[in-house]
Design an enzyme around this catalytic site. Sequence first.
Site, mmCIF file in Angstrom:
data_model
loop_
_atom_site.group_PDB
_atom_site.id
_atom_site.type_symbol
_atom_site.label_atom_id
_atom_site.label_comp_id
_atom_site.label_asym_id
_atom_site.label_seq_id
_atom_site.Cartn_x
_atom_site.Cartn_y
_atom_site.Cartn_z
ATOM 1 N N THR A 156 49.181 -65.971 -5.011
ATOM 2 C CA THR A 156 48.578 -67.302 -5.223
ATOM 3 C C THR A 156 49.360 -67.994 -6.336
ATOM 4 O OG1 THR A 156 46.893 -66.316 -6.655
ATOM 5 C CG2 THR A 156 46.285 -66.706 -4.357
ATOM 6 N N LYS A 179 48.456 -58.344 -6.661
ATOM 7 C CA LYS A 179 48.589 -59.781 -6.935
ATOM 8 C C LYS A 179 47.562 -60.174 -7.973
ATOM 9 C CE LYS A 179 46.583 -62.962 -5.862
ATOM 10 N NZ LYS A 179 45.531 -63.763 -6.569
ATOM 11 N N THR A 190 42.889 -57.339 -11.597
ATOM 12 C CA THR A 190 43.758 -57.927 -10.592
ATOM 13 C C THR A 190 42.823 -58.482 -9.561
ATOM 14 O OG1 THR A 190 45.445 -57.533 -8.930
ATOM 15 C CG2 THR A 190 43.864 -55.792 -9.246
ATOM 16 N N GLU A 270 49.356 -66.043 -16.040
ATOM 17 C CA GLU A 270 49.501 -67.494 -16.111
ATOM 18 C C GLU A 270 49.885 -67.932 -17.523
ATOM 19 O OE1 GLU A 270 45.773 -68.717 -14.540
ATOM 20 O OE2 GLU A 270 46.482 -68.617 -12.469
ATOM 21 N N ASN A 389 46.063 -74.013 -15.324
ATOM 22 C CA ASN A 389 44.663 -73.912 -14.946
ATOM 23 C C ASN A 389 43.945 -75.245 -14.928
ATOM 24 O OD1 ASN A 389 43.969 -71.111 -14.299
ATOM 25 N ND2 ASN A 389 44.975 -70.778 -16.270
ATOM 26 N N SER A 394 41.361 -78.336 -7.130
ATOM 27 C CA SER A 394 40.193 -77.936 -6.353
ATOM 28 C C SER A 394 40.308 -78.555 -4.967
ATOM 29 C CB SER A 394 38.933 -78.404 -7.054
ATOM 30 O OG SER A 394 38.870 -79.802 -7.044
#
Lengths: 394, 394
Positions: A156, A179, A190, A270, A389, A394
């Site tokens: 992702t 992932k 995870t 991230e 983030n 969305s």
Amino acid sequence: MSGNVNRDQGVATAAGFRAAGVVAGIKSNGKPDLTLVVNDGPSTAAAGVFTRNKVKAAPVLWSSQVLTTGSLRAVVLNSGGANACTGPEGFQDTHATAEKVADVLGVGAIDVAVCSTGLIGERLPMDAVLAGVDLATKELGTGAEAGLAAATGVMTTDTVAKQTALTHQDGWTVGGFAKGAGMCAPNMATMLSVITSDAVLDATVVDASLRAAVDATFNRLDVDGGTSTNDTVLLLVSGASGVEVTPAAFTEALTTVCADLVAQLQADAEGVTKHVTITVRGAATDAEAVATARTVAVDNLCKTAFFASDPNWGRIAMAVGNAPTQFDAAKLDITLNGVTVCRAGGRGEDRTGADLSGRDILVEIDLHAGEGTGTILTTDLSHAYVEENSAYSS
Amino acid sequence: MSGNVNRDQGVATAAGFRAAGVVAGIKSNGKPDLTLVVNDGPSTAAAGVFTRNKVKAAPVLWSSQVLTTGSLRAVVLNSGGANACTGPEGFQDTHATAEKVADVLGVGAIDVAVCSTGLIGERLPMDAVLAGVDLATKELGTGAEAGLAAATGVMTTDTVAKQTALTHQDGWTVGGFAKGAGMCAPNMATMLSVITSDAVLDATVVDASLRAAVDATFNRLDVDGGTSTNDTVLLLVSGASGVEVTPAAFTEALTTVCADLVAQLQADAEGVTKHVTITVRGAATDAEAVATARTVAVDNLCKTAFFASDPNWGRIAMAVGNAPTQFDAAKLDITLNGVTVCRAGGRGEDRTGADLSGRDILVEIDLHAGEGTGTILTTDLSHAYVEENSAYSS
């Protein structure tokens, strides 16, 4: 350990396994989004560990039921949608996906685990999912290339595919993929991981080994304190090597593989600019040591100080003081990259001597309250974390 | 309420109080850094609430001892250094500061509370502190100007001074100041606040009123989950108005003043671009409702979504699922600025209908598991938060 990890290999390296990763059209950006892993046996022993979040995605509800049998023939995974908070219809979608895989493989739906990752709260485009299963079935293969394709299909916000395998000198292999980059913690750090092995194992060993390995690895990475609705680690064992392996040797190899996957997750978290290891010693118990390390790991003031390469140990002392553990503040020691900047609850060596400018930061905390020890891996809180983030749409 | 808050007034508005804020030279930037508040009586009743962090700053250790007497003649506060993790020497510094104030005022050190705020782990420049006490003593005054000076002397990363006062139509006043912008939570969501009143109260009322007001206000703001080593709220009551006030009327006025200070803290939180109110209903108990709201408030994925004005309710559902409360995920409702985007655990009204682009975001969560309700105020996680907290030098 009689064997080293090899990140060129992954989930389709152990004998008895085939895998594929394809573009099913679930994601709108045309990237790979569906992965299939098949166990051709002879053994079908399997185990799973799932999120402790009380809001569980449909595939978690399904797969945790499936795993009560201790057996799996296949796992189908999709990115591009978490299928969480999707109600009874979402559960039917998961069931239909398992049925489809069962049909094409000639097995039962109860033999098929399902995993999903992506946005919460939206139904999956089932036409794409079901067509993707057909496509993946045709692409099933073995070895490095198939493993990489499988690892790629579940990405992702991950920027790189994460896989590894360890082939023991005695002729058996453990390998897999993972992932996850955010919503990682405090347990099952995870979103998804599938690990395969061709070792010959007693069925009861499979579950115990997986739980031990996960507790020592995936459960010790904490990126942002958010345990997702979909976290799943699955272990499938084919026995196809014909080599009988002791529980201890298997657990050791499995833990090594899981730890290598965790290291890759940490490195790709991230917005990460720092790899932070927080080790607590001298707690009353190991559990309190881990809880204390976790309190520091999730503290945003500590995380922004790590980002700034700032040896601001007062923020760490503040976080330790908020941890669920008892200690005497007048005995607290804090060491940053080898420099004991806080000694006996007060200033130790000059903080400017602690060089945190590199990628790796080691925080050592001694509570002097007992024999408990524990370590948590975490990351810094950077502008890039906020950017990713707040931009993740969305 | 028979009176309104007035932010032009503060800690030196109630009769019987004098205050000052001066440049003592503790900070290297030449800004005000020492505040003195004096109660000239006739009553010297006082109460304090302190951080629950197990690493307590020297002034917290001192002042919590002082407050066991239920009496205070003065409070001296400094910014520019927290005097936390400074060992026995740091405690001696606090004691010497109280002695100095006692000397110049002709009272005992046991009558003087001390508060500090700033970097943890460094000794205070005591020459500057002690000279600052002399200077502040000469500057003591009453009314709006003195209150503002006092509120200014405690600022750290605060961008504005925060004060307010409420004068009741019956002729008595409650007023005070607060400082704090980060390291705010999960209890005592400010670093320092001093509140004064000239009401005539039974001594036992003072402590109970303060605890009730703090629990309903300061303890419900959570900026970044970090309870500091120095958090202190003090209440001093002079009785100089001569007006006898009932406990209920006093607690109501005090709570109104505290709530107004909390609103100012929220508005000035580090990097804030959103004022977020999280209300949980239908929990088993009020405590579980508050704990659930707090879990959402500290979740970085929720906070970055708020920053992005993104109605990504799946992240809220994820956070709720990690909260220490029991509920049926199939009954969860989430409403964002009036739009019920999650209903019965799944998709409700179209999320794009929830407009979060303004400054205020109201998150309403219904667990449908009982009658408990609770609210937490929080902020978003912005680039500016990361910037401030990675630039705030050690």
